[in-house]
Design an enzyme around this catalytic site. Structure first.
Site, short mmCIF file in Angstrom:
data_model
loop_
_atom_site.label_atom_id
_atom_site.label_comp_id
_atom_site.label_asym_id
_atom_site.label_seq_id
_atom_site.Cartn_x
_atom_site.Cartn_y
_atom_site.Cartn_z
N SER A 110 0.91 -1.28 0.02
CA SER A 110 0.04 0.17 0.21
C SER A 110 0.74 1.20 -0.16
CB SER A 110 -1.11 0.11 1.11
OG SER A 110 -0.32 0.17 2.30
N ASN A 111 2.05 1.38 0.58
CA ASN A 111 2.96 2.19 0.52
C ASN A 111 3.67 2.51 -0.95
OD1 ASN A 111 3.22 3.84 3.25
ND2 ASN A 111 3.57 1.73 3.85
N HIS A 114 9.09 3.27 8.33
CA HIS A 114 8.89 2.42 9.41
C HIS A 114 7.78 2.81 10.39
CE1 HIS A 114 10.07 -0.58 12.55
NE2 HIS A 114 9.94 0.66 13.58
C1 GAR Z 1 4.15 -0.63 6.53
O1 GAR Z 1 3.35 -0.37 7.82
C2 GAR Z 1 5.38 -0.34 6.88
O2 GAR Z 1 5.80 0.83 7.52
C3 GAR Z 1 5.82 -1.64 7.50
O3 GAR Z 1 5.27 -2.67 6.65
C4 GAR Z 1 4.10 -2.41 6.25
C5 GAR Z 1 4.01 -2.60 4.86
O4 GAR Z 1 2.83 -2.20 4.19
N1 GAR Z 1 7.29 -1.80 7.34
C6 GAR Z 1 8.04 -2.43 8.35
O5 GAR Z 1 7.41 -2.83 9.39
C7 GAR Z 1 9.48 -2.50 8.10
N2 GAR Z 1 10.30 -2.61 9.27
P1 GAR Z 1 2.40 -2.09 2.94
O6 GAR Z 1 2.92 -3.39 2.13
O7 GAR Z 1 1.02 -1.96 2.60
O8 GAR Z 1 3.21 -0.92 2.42
#
Ligand code: GAR
Length: 216
Positions: free
Chosen positions: A15-16, A111
């Site tokens: 999603s990011n 993070h």
């Molecule tokens: C996000 O919340 C990111 O901050 C976290 O994983 C998630 C990924 O979501 N990252 C970590 O914990 C790294 N240590 P996404 O795949 O929907 O972007």
């Protein structure tokens, strides 16, 4: 000045990554997303990228004999697509010092905590257990120590009564989706620069980052 040529590394839903891709669709956005790369072939985010015409690549860590070989293949795939800057976005492999050196000051991560608090996993569970009233998210340049490195930008998010790790994660994630495009834009515009071991924000960009303090 040409646009920053960006590769995004994911492992899951992405999603990011999607927030970065959406931001970069604005012709005025100073970065171009050249490819999305996953270490897992089943990462949901790969389809999202493909549907938007962005090259979506899998470099499966399990198909490589060592971390060094895996990371060399990742770097080769990025270089082949013209990438000169890398965003980790839920990339759940610890990257080696050699990879970090290869992409020195051209590798950032998001993070889900206000670093240096809550490095590592289970950030929201730990924040709730500690009873903190504010948490948030951080975009930082990557250094060999996990979840350490010059901080580009942070967004603060309130913890509210009745929060569970999931409800808090969802609120923080909404802030992440605002923060990551902003951080990438500031870097691409040359308004966030590593100086020593911290990031200097240009004076005309400080207001934009300050607005994130109330993200909820
Ligand atoms: C996000 O919340 C990111 O901050 C976290 O994983 C998630 C990924 O979501 N990252 C970590 O914990 C790294 N240590 P996404 O795949 O929907 O972007």
């Amino acid at each position: 000045m040409g646009k920053l040529q960006v590769g995004i590394l994911i492992s899951g839903r992405g999603s990011n990554m999607a927030a970065l891709v959406e931001a970069a669709r604005d012709p005025a956005f100073p970065a171009e997303i050249r490819c999305v790369l996953s270490n897992r072939p089943d990462a949901g985010g790969l389809d999202f990228a493909r549907e938007r015409g962005i090259p979506a690549v899998t470099v499966d860590h399990k198909a490589h004999a060592s971390k060094a070989e895996f990371e060399a293949a990742v770097t080769d795939a990025l270089i082949a697509r013209g990438v000169d800057f890398v965003c980790l976005a839920g990339f759940m492999r610890i990257v080696s010092p050699a990879f970090i050196e290869r992409w020195h000051d051209r590798l950032i991560n998001i993070h889900p905590s206000l670093l240096p608090a809550y490095r590592g996993l289970h950030t929201h569970e730990r924040a709730l257990a500690d009873g903190v009233k504010l948490t948030g998210c951080t975009v930082h340049f990557v250094r060999p120590e996990m979840d350490v490195g010059p901080i580009v930008a942070q967004a603060a998010v309130p913890v509210v009564a009745g929060d569970t790790p999931d409800s808090l994660a969802a609120r923080v994630l909404t802030a992440e989706h605002r923060l990551y495009p902003l951080a990438l834009r500031l870097i691409a515009e040359g308004k966030a620069k590593v100086v020593g071991e911290s990031v200097e924000i240009a004076s005309d960009a400080v207001d934009e980052t300050a607005r994130l303090f109330s993200a909820a």
